[in-house]
Design a protein around this motif. Structure first.
Motif, PDB file in Angstrom:
ATOM      1  N   PRO A  84      -0.328  -9.571  -9.194  1.00 39.27           N
ATOM      2  CA  PRO A  84      -1.477  -8.835  -9.746  1.00 39.27           C
ATOM      3  C   PRO A  84      -2.519  -8.478  -8.684  1.00 39.27           C
ATOM      4  N   GLY A  85      -2.975  -7.230  -8.760  1.00 44.52           N
ATOM      5  CA  GLY A  85      -4.051  -6.776  -7.893  1.00 44.52           C
ATOM      6  C   GLY A  85      -3.649  -6.469  -6.471  1.00 44.52           C
ATOM      7  N   GLN A  86      -2.379  -6.646  -6.145  1.00 40.16           N
ATOM      8  CA  GLN A  86      -1.956  -6.475  -4.756  1.00 40.16           C
ATOM      9  C   GLN A  86      -0.982  -5.311  -4.564  1.00 40.16           C
ATOM     10  N   ILE A  87      -0.846  -4.461  -5.574  1.00 41.95           N
ATOM     11  CA  ILE A  87      -0.021  -3.256  -5.474  1.00 41.95           C
ATOM     12  C   ILE A  87      -0.995  -2.085  -5.528  1.00 41.95           C
ATOM     13  N   ARG A  88      -1.249  -1.482  -4.385  1.00 41.30           N
ATOM     14  CA  ARG A  88      -2.356  -0.525  -4.292  1.00 41.30           C
ATOM     15  C   ARG A  88      -1.842   0.865  -3.929  1.00 41.30           C
ATOM     16  N   PHE A  89      -1.705   1.681  -4.955  1.00 42.46           N
ATOM     17  CA  PHE A  89      -1.403   3.091  -4.743  1.00 42.46           C
ATOM     18  C   PHE A  89      -2.701   3.804  -4.361  1.00 42.46           C
ATOM     19  N   GLY A  90      -2.562   4.967  -3.741  1.00 46.26           N
ATOM     20  CA  GLY A  90      -3.744   5.679  -3.266  1.00 46.26           C
ATOM     21  C   GLY A  90      -4.393   5.009  -2.064  1.00 46.26           C
ATOM     22  N   HIS A  91      -3.605   4.227  -1.313  1.00 45.77           N
ATOM     23  CA  HIS A  91      -4.088   3.571  -0.092  1.00 45.77           C
ATOM     24  C   HIS A  91      -3.103   3.885   1.035  1.00 45.77           C
ATOM     25  N   GLU A  92      -3.617   4.288   2.177  1.00 49.78           N
ATOM     26  CA  GLU A  92      -2.735   4.669   3.277  1.00 49.78           C
ATOM     27  C   GLU A  92      -3.004   3.840   4.516  1.00 49.78           C
ATOM     28  N   LEU A  93      -1.929   3.599   5.254  1.00 51.81           N
ATOM     29  CA  LEU A  93      -2.037   2.909   6.531  1.00 51.81           C
ATOM     30  C   LEU A  93      -2.624   3.875   7.549  1.00 51.81           C
ATOM     31  N   VAL A  94      -3.670   3.433   8.243  1.00 50.19           N
ATOM     32  CA  VAL A  94      -4.317   4.271   9.259  1.00 50.19           C
ATOM     33  C   VAL A  94      -3.823   3.881  10.645  1.00 50.19           C
ATOM     34  N   THR A  95      -3.984   2.623  10.991  1.00 46.51           N
ATOM     35  CA  THR A  95      -3.515   2.114  12.278  1.00 46.51           C
ATOM     36  C   THR A  95      -2.982   0.699  12.069  1.00 46.51           C
ATOM     37  N   PHE A  96      -2.193   0.244  13.028  1.00 47.95           N
ATOM     38  CA  PHE A  96      -1.764  -1.155  13.017  1.00 47.95           C
ATOM     39  C   PHE A  96      -1.436  -1.547  14.448  1.00 47.95           C
ATOM     40  N   ALA A  97      -1.516  -2.834  14.713  1.00 50.71           N
ATOM     41  CA  ALA A  97      -1.174  -3.355  16.033  1.00 50.71           C
ATOM     42  C   ALA A  97      -0.782  -4.811  15.894  1.00 50.71           C
ATOM     43  N   GLU A  98       0.150  -5.237  16.725  1.00 48.28           N
ATOM     44  CA  GLU A  98       0.541  -6.636  16.745  1.00 48.28           C
ATOM     45  C   GLU A  98      -0.386  -7.382  17.695  1.00 48.28           C
ATOM     46  N   GLU A  99      -0.998  -8.419  17.181  1.00 46.46           N
ATOM     47  CA  GLU A  99      -1.916  -9.227  17.974  1.00 46.46           C
ATOM     48  C   GLU A  99      -1.485 -10.685  17.877  1.00 46.46           C
ATOM     49  N   GLY A 100      -0.726 -11.134  18.883  1.00 41.14           N
ATOM     50  CA  GLY A 100      -0.251 -12.512  18.877  1.00 41.14           C
ATOM     51  C   GLY A 100       0.712 -12.770  17.747  1.00 41.14           C
ATOM     52  N   ASP A 101       0.361 -13.702  16.869  1.00 39.55           N
ATOM     53  CA  ASP A 101       1.253 -14.082  15.780  1.00 39.55           C
ATOM     54  C   ASP A 101       0.925 -13.370  14.482  1.00 39.55           C
ATOM     55  N   VAL A 158       0.852  -1.197   0.000  1.00 36.19           N
ATOM     56  CA  VAL A 158       0.000   0.000   0.000  1.00 36.19           C
ATOM     57  C   VAL A 158       0.884   1.242   0.000  1.00 36.19           C
ATOM     58  N   GLU A 159       0.470   2.224  -0.782  1.00 41.95           N
ATOM     59  CA  GLU A 159       1.201   3.489  -0.900  1.00 41.95           C
ATOM     60  C   GLU A 159       0.183   4.616  -0.929  1.00 41.95           C
ATOM     61  N   ARG A 160       0.363   5.618  -0.075  1.00 46.16           N
ATOM     62  CA  ARG A 160      -0.647   6.676   0.062  1.00 46.16           C
ATOM     63  C   ARG A 160      -0.725   7.602  -1.146  1.00 46.16           C
ATOM     64  N   HIS A 161       0.369   7.763  -1.870  1.00 43.43           N
ATOM     65  CA  HIS A 161       0.335   8.627  -3.044  1.00 43.43           C
ATOM     66  C   HIS A 161      -0.337   7.908  -4.222  1.00 43.43           C
ATOM     67  N   PRO A 162      -0.882   8.679  -5.167  1.00 40.21           N
ATOM     68  CA  PRO A 162      -1.559   8.033  -6.296  1.00 40.21           C
ATOM     69  C   PRO A 162      -0.605   7.415  -7.311  1.00 40.21           C
ATOM     70  N   GLY A 163       0.644   7.827  -7.302  1.00 44.86           N
ATOM     71  CA  GLY A 163       1.601   7.301  -8.272  1.00 44.86           C
ATOM     72  C   GLY A 163       3.006   7.320  -7.718  1.00 44.86           C
ATOM     73  N   THR A 164       3.951   6.972  -8.552  1.00 47.15           N
ATOM     74  CA  THR A 164       5.353   6.936  -8.143  1.00 47.15           C
ATOM     75  C   THR A 164       5.918   8.353  -8.077  1.00 47.15           C
ATOM     76  N   SER A 165       7.174   8.456  -7.687  1.00 49.56           N
ATOM     77  CA  SER A 165       7.809   9.741  -7.413  1.00 49.56           C
ATOM     78  C   SER A 165       7.695  10.709  -8.586  1.00 49.56           C
ATOM     79  N   ARG A 166       7.440  11.963  -8.267  1.00 51.50           N
ATOM     80  CA  ARG A 166       7.411  13.026  -9.273  1.00 51.50           C
ATOM     81  C   ARG A 166       8.722  13.801  -9.305  1.00 51.50           C
ATOM     82  N   MET A 167       9.586  13.535  -8.341  1.00 52.14           N
ATOM     83  CA  MET A 167      10.910  14.171  -8.301  1.00 52.14           C
ATOM     84  C   MET A 167      11.978  13.140  -8.648  1.00 52.14           C
TER      85      MET A 167
END
Length: 590
Positions: free
Chosen positions: A140-157, A34-43
């Motif tokens: 395929p289908g598992q590279i998602r630009f325009g998606h951002e991590l909101v929260t995460f937590a470790e739960e067991g394994d 997941v990558e929060r920007h809509p595309g790859t680097s512009r710089m």
């Protein structure tokens, strides 16, 4: 709320994250990026891909496309220090110094001997789309630009994360065994309270990204052109080609102004400042972007926190000198991918991932320190020569005049300056930093041998099969087909046992151990009358084993173990070696 389960979640779709995706796919590891920007680097950002990185790309069948779009050594293998490109004055267009760099010119022969591929110049703005295309094709289908991590937590394994689609606000729960933080340190590391040790933001730099036709004035074959302005040190900038055409007809450029207060360069003045630096007052140009950024010298105190693994800029940030930033990040991902594959397939315990910290943290620390050292030394050279940013105006005037003065005293000054500039090879000829690094602890078994010698400026690489080092490159042949020893591992993730032509006992042992431990091991013999013959005498010179010996190479082309001759019980010794590598326990986890 939808839920997705994958073995690995990658947060960040820059060069490091996309490379990690490609490597994991080749190892058969399912994952979501997941990558929060809509595309790859512009710089353009990082633009030098060193020989080790290009070797990794070769292993994963990325090198040809990168080389096709990038500049070859003939197009970038020098550094130059000039007063300007244009101008009519006696000090305009003056070459202060030039030197071979990053494998160019007289360095080429040693670089060609060190690896099957050479360095390439390709900025991130052009590299990342290549990596993204391959990542999407292989997963395929598992590279998602325009998606951002909101929260995460470790739960067991497992790690449980909330990921939001930026455009719609829709939130998905992602459940993963492990999380790779390749987010530049923006989110994950801070949430885990990972401390970045070093100097945060110790310099401020203004960068201009623009298009212009410089073909009438451009000197081809330059990775980096430093402009040393005779009168105004605030105009002593550096200019870098950014393609897509390389050489005289390059269309896009990046100019870095000297470190200092960004207020010196308000955006409305940038175009005129660029013209002043270049000595081309009438130059037509299109300004694409101006950025102000901080130079940092930081290394994370932990590369692993539970089921989270930090890589790339999330783990280390350094000045751009020596070109180590992106290269180190890609090599982080390469180190991590085969270990995750081994753990997730059950061939290794979770503790193998602790060796990621043990192996990569010292390299990250060294590379950050080396980049800082090279940057400070470059500025020290300029001050010593009398053309630096802080040189007193009167001395500066005399120093520049000496470069055109025909007198014997001026000739002596130029000779002294040339010797000082030559010490910059620690910044632009650091072949041993790029190729000679080694893992002294981790998933390796030391054999008690001393490390090879290292030149203080790291400009001489000494290949060795000593455990922990990159396997030396040598050309080998079989049935008319020529390969590099680096090609023996491929990208599928198996270990390779390289044996001498009289090492049948090791070959038999490998078959037994592979079946016993369910670990894929390919066995290759090299030598007279063996499966492969050496194309020249290089392998014989660097192998450091006898004809009865064996070298165990990890999936990432680092030597894990070796036996210089026949062991007393080859099957037991090899099984013990692989067991110790896969079950290595590094520093305690947080």
């Amino acid at each position: 709320m939808a839920t997705t389960e994958v073995p690995v979640l990658i947060v960040g779709g820059g060069g490091c994250g996309l490379a990690a995706s490609v490597f994991l796919s080749d190892h058969g590891v399912r994952h979501l990026l997941v990558e929060r920007h809509p595309g790859t680097s512009r710089m353009p950002k990082a633009h030098y891909l060193n020989q080790r990185t290009m070797g990794i790309f070769r292993q994963h069948e990325l090198d040809a496309e990168v080389a096709q779009q990038g500049a070859c050594l003939e197009k970038f293998g020098k550094l130059r220090w000039l007063t300007s490109l244009g101008g009519e004055g006696p000090l305009d267009g003056l070459v202060i110094q030039e030197m071979d760099a990053f494998g160019g010119g007289a360095l080429r022969e040693t670089y060609e001997a060190a690896g099957p591929v050479l360095p390439v110049k390709l900025p991130q703005v052009r590299l990342e789309p290549i990596l993204r295309q391959h990542a999407e094709r292989r997963n395929p289908g598992q590279i998602r630009f325009g998606h951002e991590l909101v929260t995460f937590a470790e739960e067991g394994d497992r790690v449980v994360a909330q990921v939001r689609e930026v455009g719609t606000g829709e939130v998905t729960t992602v459940v993963a065994r492990y999380l790779i933080a390749a987010d530049g340190g923006r989110t994950v590391g801070a949430a885990l309270d990972v401390q970045m040790r070093g100097l945060p933001g110790f310099l401020e730099v203004t960068t201009a990204y623009f298009s212009a036709d410089l073909s009438p004035w451009w000197r081809e074959g330059t990775l980096l052109t430093h402009f040393l302005h005779p009168h105004d040190p605030d105009l002593s900038s550096n200019l870098i080609e950014m393609g897509p055409t390389w050489g005289k007809h390059c269309e896009e450029w990046v100019l870095h102004f000297p470190p200092g207060d960004p207020q010196r360069y308000p955006e409305e003045s940038i175009v005129s400042k660029i013209r002043e630096v270049l000595g081309l007052p009438g130059l037509e140009l299109t300004l694409h972007q101006v950025t102000n950024w901080s130079v940092e010298s930081l290394v994370a105190d932990q590369y692993r926190v539970g089921r989270v693994l930090l890589a790339g800029d999330a783990a280390h940030r350094q000045p751009p000198t020596v070109g180590l930033g992106l290269n180190t990040g890609i090599q982080d991902a390469h180190n991590l991918a085969w270990k995750l594959a081994a753990v997730l397939t059950g061939r290794a315990p979770d503790s193998l991932l602790d060796t990621y910290q043990a192996e990569r943290h010292p390299i990250g620390r060294h590379n950050v320190d080396w980049a800082v050292s090279a940057a400070l030394h470059h500025h020290a050279i300029l001050e010593a020569v009398g053309v630096g940013q802080h040189t007193a105006p009167q001395r500066r005037e005399r120093s520049f005049a000496a470069f055109i003065d025909p007198s014997p005293i001026a000739a002596a000054a130029r000779a002294r300056a040339a010797e000082l500039f030559a010490t910059h090879r620690g910044g632009c000829q650091a072949h041993d930093v790029e190729m000679g690094f080694a893992y002294e602890q981790g998933a390796v078994i030391p054999d008690g041998s001393p490390p090879p010698p290292r030149e203080p400026l790291r400009d001489v690489y000494h290949p060795t099969t000593r455990p922990g080092h990159v396997l030396p490159h040598a050309w080998i042949e079989r049935a008319g087909r020529v390969l590099s020893t680096h090609d023996l591992t491929g990208s599928a993730g198996s270990f390779v046992l390289i044996v001498g032509p009289k090492a049948e006992r090791w070959r038999d042992a490998a078959a037994v151990v592979a079946e016993k431990l369910s670990v894929p091991i390919s066995t290759v013999s090299i030598g007279v009358g063996a499966e492969f013959t050496a194309a020249d005498d290089r392998w014989l010179r660097v192998r450091d084993i006898t004809d009865e010996g064996a070298i165990l190479v990890r999936p990432d082309n680092h030597v894990g173990w070796r036996s210089r001759g026949t062991g007393a019980n080859p099957a037991d010794e090899l099984a013990g070696a692989i067991g110790r590598i896969l079950e290595s326990v590094g520093p305690a986890r947080a």
